[in-house]
Write a protein that holds these residues in place. Structure first.
Motif, PDB file in Angstrom:
ATOM      1  N   ARG A 190       0.829  -1.205   0.000  1.00 37.63           N
ATOM      2  CA  ARG A 190       0.000   0.000   0.000  1.00 37.63           C
ATOM      3  C   ARG A 190       0.867   1.260   0.000  1.00 37.63           C
ATOM      4  O   ARG A 190       0.547   2.249  -0.670  1.00 37.63           O
ATOM      5  N   THR A 191       1.968   1.216   0.768  1.00 36.10           N
ATOM      6  CA  THR A 191       2.886   2.366   0.804  1.00 36.10           C
ATOM      7  C   THR A 191       3.505   2.587  -0.565  1.00 36.10           C
ATOM      8  O   THR A 191       3.586   3.715  -1.060  1.00 36.10           O
ATOM      9  N   ALA A 192       3.945   1.498  -1.205  1.00 37.63           N
ATOM     10  CA  ALA A 192       4.537   1.591  -2.546  1.00 37.63           C
ATOM     11  C   ALA A 192       3.541   2.145  -3.558  1.00 37.63           C
ATOM     12  O   ALA A 192       3.922   2.835  -4.507  1.00 37.63           O
ATOM     13  N   ALA A 193       2.258   1.855  -3.331  1.00 41.99           N
ATOM     14  CA  ALA A 193       1.206   2.340  -4.241  1.00 41.99           C
ATOM     15  C   ALA A 193       0.826   3.797  -3.985  1.00 41.99           C
ATOM     16  O   ALA A 193      -0.044   4.347  -4.649  1.00 41.99           O
ATOM     17  N   GLY A 194       1.467   4.413  -2.989  1.00 42.82           N
ATOM     18  CA  GLY A 194       1.205   5.825  -2.717  1.00 42.82           C
ATOM     19  C   GLY A 194       0.149   6.084  -1.664  1.00 42.82           C
ATOM     20  O   GLY A 194      -0.277   7.223  -1.471  1.00 42.82           O
ATOM     21  N   LEU A 195      -0.275   5.034  -0.951  1.00 42.39           N
ATOM     22  CA  LEU A 195      -1.286   5.195   0.086  1.00 42.39           C
ATOM     23  C   LEU A 195      -0.630   5.408   1.449  1.00 42.39           C
ATOM     24  O   LEU A 195       0.504   4.988   1.671  1.00 42.39           O
ATOM     25  N   ARG A 196      -1.354   6.037   2.357  1.00 44.46           N
ATOM     26  CA  ARG A 196      -0.873   6.210   3.725  1.00 44.46           C
ATOM     27  C   ARG A 196      -1.348   5.024   4.553  1.00 44.46           C
ATOM     28  O   ARG A 196      -2.499   4.602   4.428  1.00 44.46           O
TER      29      ARG A 196
END
Length: 201
Positions: free
Chosen positions: A117-123
């Motif tokens: 999720r972090t890699a996908a730009g999510l917090r």
């Protein structure tokens, strides 16, 4: 494939995390470091997509190192790990733009999911940790008070702190008194405990 840099000083924990992440087909641990000051050089060398950073690293703490990494490699996403979710640390992490904050006792699959999720730009933030950080508020200590309290926690005397900071001994004692008052502590040892628990040091 998501390229991961892992910064963790505890050898067994680092080995376990690396082994766990290597079970995931889409995650590749491309670098492991044990100190905060090694994060930026390693990241510049391997160009990770996500850096997993322990807060309590030697030489340079994880949040300071993460802030430096953000400056030199803004495309690298950062996920901070901590054994304890101290409110002050959460606020500090959020203030430097860290995307993810996870406690170490989270299930392994949650870490892998958080990396994706972090890699996908999510917090990725624990709701309870964030709520606790907001309730606790900003540190009441000035920069000097925090520095003097941190030096005291490290065992330095008022005289040694005065020499290091180019202050008079009386001024150092005034900063200590201010820190004790602002934290609502009984003495300097209590002030150190309160400030460390809140993540203000």
């Amino acid at each position: 494939m998501i390229r991961v840099l892992l910064a963790e000083d505890m050898h067994m924990i680092r080995a376990a995390l690396t082994a766990l992440l290597r079970l995931e087909a889409d995650l590749d641990v491309v670098a492991e470091v044990t100190r905060g000051d090694e994060i930026v050089p390693a990241a510049l060398r391997v160009r990770p997509d996500v850096a997993i950073v322990d807060i309590d690293l030697p030489v340079l703490d994880g949040i300071t190192a993460a802030a430096q990494l953000r400056e030199v490699l803004p495309d690298c996403r950062i996920l901070v790990l901590t054994a304890m979710g101290q409110p002050g640390q959460v606020r500090r992490a959020l203030s430097v733009g860290i995307e993810a904050f996870l406690v170490k006792d989270a299930p392994g699959e949650r870490l892998a999911d958080a990396i994706r999720r972090t890699a996908a730009g999510l917090r990725v933030l624990d709701a309870e940790l964030v709520a606790s950080a907001m309730e606790r508020g900003e540190s009441p200590l000035t920069s000097r008070e925090a520095t003097v309290l941190r030096e005291t926690a490290g065992g330095a005397t008022a005289e040694e702190i005065a020499a290091r900071l180019h202050l008079s001994v009386g001024t150092v004692r005034n900063y200590l008194t201010g820190a004790i008052t602002k934290t609502g502590a009984r003495n300097k040892i209590d002030a150190i405990r309160i400030a460390e628990d809140a993540g203000w040091l």
